[in-house]
Design a protein around this motif. Structure first.
Motif, short mmCIF file in Angstrom:
data_model
loop_
_atom_site.label_atom_id
_atom_site.label_comp_id
_atom_site.label_asym_id
_atom_site.label_seq_id
_atom_site.Cartn_x
_atom_site.Cartn_y
_atom_site.Cartn_z
N ILE A 250 0.83 -1.20 0.00
CA ILE A 250 0.00 0.00 0.00
C ILE A 250 0.87 1.25 0.00
N ALA A 251 1.97 1.21 0.75
CA ALA A 251 2.88 2.36 0.79
C ALA A 251 3.43 2.67 -0.59
N LEU A 252 3.86 1.65 -1.30
CA LEU A 252 4.46 1.86 -2.62
C LEU A 252 3.40 2.28 -3.65
N MET A 253 2.21 1.70 -3.56
CA MET A 253 1.12 2.10 -4.46
C MET A 253 0.77 3.57 -4.25
N SER A 254 0.61 3.96 -2.99
CA SER A 254 0.22 5.33 -2.67
C SER A 254 1.30 6.32 -3.08
N ALA A 255 2.57 5.96 -2.82
CA ALA A 255 3.67 6.87 -3.14
C ALA A 255 3.80 7.08 -4.64
N ILE A 256 3.73 6.01 -5.41
CA ILE A 256 3.83 6.14 -6.87
C ILE A 256 2.69 6.99 -7.40
N SER A 257 1.49 6.78 -6.86
CA SER A 257 0.34 7.59 -7.28
C SER A 257 0.56 9.05 -6.90
N GLY A 258 1.07 9.28 -5.68
CA GLY A 258 1.33 10.65 -5.25
C GLY A 258 2.37 11.35 -6.10
N VAL A 259 3.46 10.65 -6.41
CA VAL A 259 4.51 11.23 -7.25
C VAL A 259 3.97 11.53 -8.65
N THR A 260 3.11 10.65 -9.15
CA THR A 260 2.50 10.88 -10.47
C THR A 260 1.69 12.18 -10.47
N TRP A 272 7.20 21.47 -18.46
CA TRP A 272 8.35 20.56 -18.31
C TRP A 272 8.16 19.26 -19.11
N ASP A 273 7.54 19.35 -20.27
CA ASP A 273 7.34 18.15 -21.08
C ASP A 273 8.67 17.48 -21.45
N HIS A 274 9.71 18.27 -21.61
CA HIS A 274 11.01 17.74 -22.00
C HIS A 274 11.84 17.30 -20.80
N ILE A 275 11.35 17.54 -19.59
CA ILE A 275 12.06 17.11 -18.38
C ILE A 275 11.35 15.92 -17.75
N ILE A 276 10.09 16.10 -17.42
CA ILE A 276 9.27 14.99 -16.92
C ILE A 276 8.51 14.43 -18.12
N THR A 277 9.13 13.50 -18.80
CA THR A 277 8.63 13.02 -20.09
C THR A 277 7.51 12.00 -19.94
N ASP A 278 6.87 11.69 -21.07
CA ASP A 278 5.82 10.67 -21.06
C ASP A 278 6.35 9.32 -20.63
N ASP A 279 7.62 9.03 -20.95
CA ASP A 279 8.21 7.74 -20.57
C ASP A 279 8.23 7.57 -19.05
N ILE A 280 8.41 8.66 -18.32
CA ILE A 280 8.42 8.58 -16.86
C ILE A 280 7.04 8.18 -16.36
N PHE A 281 5.99 8.77 -16.92
CA PHE A 281 4.64 8.43 -16.50
C PHE A 281 4.30 6.98 -16.87
N ARG A 282 4.76 6.55 -18.05
CA ARG A 282 4.51 5.15 -18.43
C ARG A 282 5.20 4.21 -17.46
#
Length: 451
Positions: A250-260, A272-282
């Protein structure tokens, strides 16, 4: 994928700009926090009875409730955030370097919210000094709750040190571009800095990251926090070794969702499209799917062990939880999120950042709901003869709901405030992205040279 080259000016944009959207968000979050502080002042004056948490059984249902459920949730987000950042540094996952500091800040903010809940739920904040700190040498040997406070404090110090060490490098090299009004803060943060320390700091950060990875499953959200509940055999809904892995997932699920969510907000606000790229979200979405799958597997184990020829008290508590529409809704939200993530693997065209955002919100809501129900069900089905005929009921009071809105506002305010003082994306991340752009340009130029 953007071909624009990241620059130092890009990561300094939050510091050097002030938009209407920023002011509006700051005002809304400040209002939410202020409303809760007023409600808390009323609670301090009247006592916990105003929340319905002052009795057990038919008097109020539970003595804990949303306060402790939200406490667990925030601690999980915090622990998962620093695990994510530590993994980036320890395992060489440079792909996620642009969001590493955001994860560290999420840890600081999450631990602040969790610590706040301890003060709020104690009824009288002075008890933290008179009962916990004043007799620490005694209570630490007898109270799991004091162990809880201890590891959270240690983790806060560890994370703050971790963050401060990496900021020294950035502040020193960007000092001429940073605002003079924060000069005293920058002087303190870079006190005694020399370029010779960079290599030493890099090693220190590596060892700190290793300590985080080791501590998380053994002492933090996979250890002490679930241990606090599992050591109470009178609560059949809490016992069992499955709690440790479940809490960690649950901690890891919540943290990843929060960072997203945080990464999406900064990307959209500052281009910041060129910094936080689509690949990071994928990538974050795929990791989220993995931990969602683990969580559902752990919940299956919990259900099977609690329903199939289990002791009567445990079977009754498990049946009550599994039959709850709230629990089924939470599990359904995570199941649908996992189904979407699997669908994006099979058909990548289904991926979009907005859908990833919706999934993240759904997972955060589901994990909060599950933790709240976990706490409540433990109290509603105790093995105490005195309460056997008066199970009671519970629904969070307005003050408790305001506490959730207030702590969310507080966490957002921390991000908004910090982003005006120091870069929330590391300079190392920009340097790494520029190196990748350089390699791509060299590879693109090779055929021309051969021709």
């Amino acid at each position: 994928m953007s071909t624009k080259t990241p620059t130092e000016a890009d990561i300094l944009r939050p510091i050097n700009s002030l938009t209407r959207g920023y002011i509006a968000l700051f005002a809304v979050c400040a209002l939410a926090l202020g409303a809760f502080l007023v409600a808390w002042a009323y609670q301090l004056q009247q006592g916990l009875v105003v929340t319905g948490l002052g009795d057990w059984g038919s008097g109020g249902g539970v003595t804990w409730g949303l306060y402790i459920g939200a406490f667990i949730w925030w601690v999980g987000i915090a622990h998962g955030g620093i695990i994510l950042s530590a993994s980036v540094r320890l395992l060489g996952m440079e792909r996620y370097m642009p969001v590493a500091r955001l994860a560290e800040l999420l840890t600081i903010a999450g631990l602040s919210a969790a610590g706040f809940y301890i003060l709020v739920h104690m009824g009288r904040p002075d008890r933290m000094v008179t009962s916990v700190l004043g007799h620490y040498h005694i209570t630490v040997n007898n109270s799991p709750l004091v162990w809880d406070v201890t590891v959270i404090t240690a983790y806060f110090v560890l994370t703050a040190t971790y963050l401060a060490l990496t900021l020294r490098y950035d502040i020193t090299r960007l000092r001429d571009q940073l605002p003079d009004r924060f000069e005293p803060i920058y002087k303190v943060m870079t006190l005694g800095y020399t370029e010779e320390e960079d290599e030493v700091v890099e090693r220190m950060v590596w060892w700190l990251a290793l300590a985080v990875i080791i501590m998380a499953p053994l002492l933090l959200h996979g250890g002490v926090i679930p241990w606090l509940f599992a050591l109470l055999p009178a609560m059949p809904g809490w016992e069992g070794g499955i709690q440790g892995p479940t809490f960690l997932s649950i901690a890891l699920m919540s943290a990843i969702s929060g960072v997203t969510l945080v990464a999406y907000g900064f990307r959209r606000a500052y281009g910041w499209d060129h910094i936080i790229t689509d690949d990071i979200f994928r990538g974050l979405l795929l990791w989220l799917g993995f931990f969602c799958m683990l969580f559902l597997w752990f919940q299956l184990q919990f259900g099977v062990n609690g329903l199939f020829k289990a002791p009567l008290a445990r079977a009754h508590a498990t049946e009550a939880k599994v039959a709850s529409p709230i629990y089924r809704t939470a599990i359904g939200m995570i199941g649908l999120s996992l189904a979407y993530i699997f669908a994006t693997i099979i058909r990548p065209a289904l991926f979009s950042k907005k859908r990833a955002l919706v999934v993240s919100v759904a997972v955060l809501a589901a994990t909060f709901t599950e933790k709240l129900l976990f706490v409540i069900e433990g109290f509603l089905h105790p093995v105490f003869m005195i309460y056997e005929a008066t199970p009671g009921e519970y629904f969070p009071s307005a003050i408790e709901w305001l506490s959730l809105a207030g702590t969310i506002g507080m966490v957002v305010l921390i991000f908004l405030s910090v982003s005006k003082v120091v870069p929330v994306v590391e300079l190392h991340a920009i340097e790494h992205l520029n190196e990748d752009h350089g390699h791509e340009h060299e590879q693109a130029a090779e055929p021309e040279v051969e021709a």
